[in-house]
Design a protein around this motif. Sequence first.
Motif, short mmCIF file in Angstrom:
data_model
loop_
_atom_site.label_atom_id
_atom_site.label_comp_id
_atom_site.label_asym_id
_atom_site.label_seq_id
_atom_site.Cartn_x
_atom_site.Cartn_y
_atom_site.Cartn_z
N ASN A 78 30.54 44.21 38.67
CA ASN A 78 31.56 43.83 39.66
C ASN A 78 32.81 43.34 38.96
O ASN A 78 32.74 42.52 38.04
CB ASN A 78 31.07 42.71 40.57
CG ASN A 78 30.06 43.14 41.60
OD1 ASN A 78 29.29 42.31 42.08
ND2 ASN A 78 30.01 44.40 41.96
N ASP B 187 38.90 39.10 41.27
CA ASP B 187 40.17 39.14 41.98
C ASP B 187 41.29 39.78 41.18
O ASP B 187 42.26 40.29 41.76
CB ASP B 187 40.59 37.73 42.41
CG ASP B 187 40.78 36.78 41.25
OD1 ASP B 187 40.01 36.86 40.28
OD2 ASP B 187 41.68 35.92 41.32
N SER C 32 40.94 43.47 41.93
CA SER C 32 41.08 43.62 43.38
C SER C 32 42.52 43.44 43.83
O SER C 32 43.04 44.22 44.64
CB SER C 32 40.19 42.61 44.10
OG SER C 32 38.82 42.88 43.90
N GLN C 33 43.19 42.43 43.29
CA GLN C 33 44.59 42.22 43.67
C GLN C 33 45.50 43.32 43.12
O GLN C 33 46.47 43.72 43.78
CB GLN C 33 45.07 40.84 43.21
CG GLN C 33 44.51 39.71 44.03
CD GLN C 33 45.23 38.40 43.77
OE1 GLN C 33 46.45 38.34 43.64
NE2 GLN C 33 44.46 37.32 43.71
N THR D 235 45.09 46.11 45.43
CA THR D 235 45.70 45.74 46.71
C THR D 235 47.21 45.90 46.65
O THR D 235 47.84 46.38 47.61
CB THR D 235 45.33 44.29 47.07
OG1 THR D 235 43.91 44.20 47.22
CG2 THR D 235 45.99 43.84 48.36
N TRP E 2 43.31 41.06 52.06
CA TRP E 2 42.20 41.16 51.11
C TRP E 2 41.50 39.81 50.97
O TRP E 2 40.27 39.73 50.97
CB TRP E 2 42.72 41.63 49.74
CG TRP E 2 41.74 41.34 48.64
CD1 TRP E 2 40.64 42.06 48.29
CD2 TRP E 2 41.75 40.19 47.77
NE1 TRP E 2 39.96 41.45 47.26
CE2 TRP E 2 40.63 40.31 46.92
CE3 TRP E 2 42.61 39.11 47.62
CZ2 TRP E 2 40.34 39.36 45.94
CZ3 TRP E 2 42.32 38.16 46.63
CH2 TRP E 2 41.20 38.30 45.82
N GLU F 244 37.53 39.00 51.79
CA GLU F 244 36.62 38.57 50.74
C GLU F 244 36.27 37.07 50.81
O GLU F 244 35.57 36.57 49.94
CB GLU F 244 37.24 38.86 49.36
CG GLU F 244 37.50 40.33 49.09
CD GLU F 244 36.21 41.14 49.05
OE1 GLU F 244 35.20 40.63 48.51
OE2 GLU F 244 36.22 42.29 49.56
N ARG G 194 47.37 40.95 37.43
CA ARG G 194 47.28 42.07 38.37
C ARG G 194 48.37 43.12 38.16
O ARG G 194 48.51 44.04 38.97
CB ARG G 194 47.34 41.53 39.80
CG ARG G 194 48.65 40.85 40.14
CD ARG G 194 48.57 40.00 41.40
NE ARG G 194 49.88 39.45 41.76
CZ ARG G 194 50.08 38.37 42.51
NH1 ARG G 194 49.04 37.69 42.96
NH2 ARG G 194 51.30 37.96 42.79
N ASN H 199 31.32 48.77 42.37
CA ASN H 199 32.45 48.34 43.20
C ASN H 199 32.81 49.34 44.30
O ASN H 199 33.75 49.12 45.05
CB ASN H 199 33.68 48.11 42.31
CG ASN H 199 33.42 47.06 41.25
OD1 ASN H 199 33.42 45.88 41.52
ND2 ASN H 199 33.17 47.51 40.02
#
Length: 332
Positions: A58, A61, A64-65, A68, A92, A96, A136, A314
């Motif tokens: 996994n 953030d 993920s960000q 996003t 998001w 989450e 990010r 993921n």
Amino acid sequence: MIKDKILGVLYGMAIGDAMGMPAELWSRKRVVEKYGKIQDFLDGDLENEISYQYKRGNFTDDTSQALTILDSLMETDFIPDATNIARHILEWAKKENAFENNILGPTSKVTLELFEQGKNARQYSEQALSNGAAMRIAPVGALFYPDQKQQLCDYVKVVSNITHSSDITIAGASMVAMAVASAIEKENRDEMIEDVLSVEEYAMSLGASTVSASLGTRIRYGVELAKKYESEEDHFLEELYNMMGAGVNTVDSVPCAIAIAYYASFDVHRCALLCANLGGDTDTIGAMAVSVCGGASGIQGIPAEDIELIRRANHIEMEPYACAILGKRGKV
């Protein structure tokens, strides 16, 4: 092919993030005591107040960000809209349960809360020191050629401003993005360092003034350590950690990431393991450093089993993102 290099950036970011996840924000001493040496992807640790909620492979953030933000940019034809970006990140975060699960960084948490309330968060974003913008930003670097220095920094500023608008956070994010742009085009670690250092002064001028050490000075020292301990990984990590701290502040984590990418000579898997074993903000440092390595090596330089694990763990495919970035490369 450039698309393969962009895929390398995206999967490299995710791999570094996932490899560094288990020991996130633990001291180097605790990492060594717990694991001896991390040698593969692991489940989050039940004793870690952040990583306990993640499983092997996994990402957190950071990735993920980043994805996003790409969703937002694709929605606005890669013309960055700060409000749109903030809305996407907030959606998001709610999905989450990021606020409740201690996933968000300190600056992002308060600025996003204020954004949702319709309040101005600039007081906090201008004082930001943390690495939320840099963690990010890697995919944004793939949009630019390394000679587009001011354009890259200006773009990074707009993308980052909603949560991080201080000089050090914009500069740190710009330097990570430039590392990616340089690695993709030149595949040369010394030229990458030159390109990274070349944007510091201009990028620092784009944000509110803060009290901070010099990113450039720390990066130069990190490179010196990389050369001094070329064949002594443990000594390199120990010295880097002791000098930089490897914490959540931009001025600590960005120099670590750039130095480790340099030390690993753009080897994705090696770089991910180095970052995971460093201690400190291991997932974020991994996301930044390994994205740079992936840009140089391309997806062909990443073990197939690592890519498959990221996809499966993921439920993600990076191909649509890579195609969208490729279509706008050098044109934003």
